[in-house]
Design a protein around this motif. Structure first.
Motif: not given
Length: 221
Positions: A115-137
């Motif tokens: 959110s600002k330049m000095e923020d640290k990126i954390i390796e392994g953090a984030g989001i994985w989408l198992d389902k995408k737009l238009g897919e049935q669940v």
């Protein structure tokens, strides 16, 4: 992990991302003058992925900068963050909406962006989408996995992510992933807004995959 799989020619992990990657690489090859024919440029990119040349070139780039060869055993080095949570569908239906902005903001909360330049990126953090737009669940089917090193951030990101997704009874009409290609002094590829989540959403490694794989392919030409 994702860029390694792409460099090994695995397009099934995210076919839409693969399509955009190949198109972007081909357009840059043509604009740079390294290829005159767009069709041939696409085939060159595909061939270098499938024959292992792209993977070897990426390895050369890493070693030339004094880095560690992570490609032969990526699981040893590219690990998920300590904590994770599954986002499940609250009802059956189709994913009719995935808002890019809150998904991107949730990724920042998890540590996969700044959110600002000095923020640290954390390796392994984030989001994985198992389902995408238009897919049935189905009800209680996993839609996404969230990863973080902090439980509080994980819960806050979950709340934000839930505002980004809608499930409806009818399958939505999907637009092509590449909305427009504008040719001026440079070539610009416009993605359809509905698909922007694909490039905001996932692990830090997926966010770097676009640059890593494309640049590797370009250096091969």
């Amino acid at each position: 992990m994702e860029e390694v799989k792409f460099l090994k020619g695995n397009k099934e992990i995210a076919p839409d991302f693969y399509e955009l990657l190949i198109e972007s690489t081909a357009q840059m090859l043509v604009v740079s003058g390294k290829e005159k024919d767009l069709k041939k440029a696409k085939q060159l990119a595909i061939t270098n992925l499938e024959n292992g040349s792209a993977l070897q070139k990426f390895k050369d780039i890493i070693l030339a900068q004094g880095g560690t060869n992570i490609l032969d055993n990526p699981k040893k080095y590219l690990k998920n963050a300590k904590f994770s949570i599954c986002i499940k569908a609250d009802k059956k239906g189709y994913i009719t909406e995935l808002k890019a902005l809150p998904i991107g903001q949730a990724s920042v909360l998890l540590g996969a962006g700044r959110s600002k330049m000095e923020d640290k990126i954390i390796e392994g953090a984030g989001i994985w989408l198992d389902k995408k737009l238009g897919e049935q669940v189905k009800k209680d089917e996993v839609i996404a996995h969230l990863y973080a090193e902090d439980k509080k951030c994980l819960e806050e990101a979950k709340k934000l992510f839930l505002t980004a997704i809608k499930i409806g009874s009818k399958k939505p009409k999907l637009e092509p992933i590449i909305k427009e290609i504008s040719e001026y002094e440079t070539t610009e590829i416009m993605c359809h807004p509905a698909y922007l989540d694909e490039y905001l959403m996932s692990h830090t490694s997926m966010n770097t995959a676009w640059t890593a794989v494309r640049h590797t392919l370009l250096k091969l030409s």
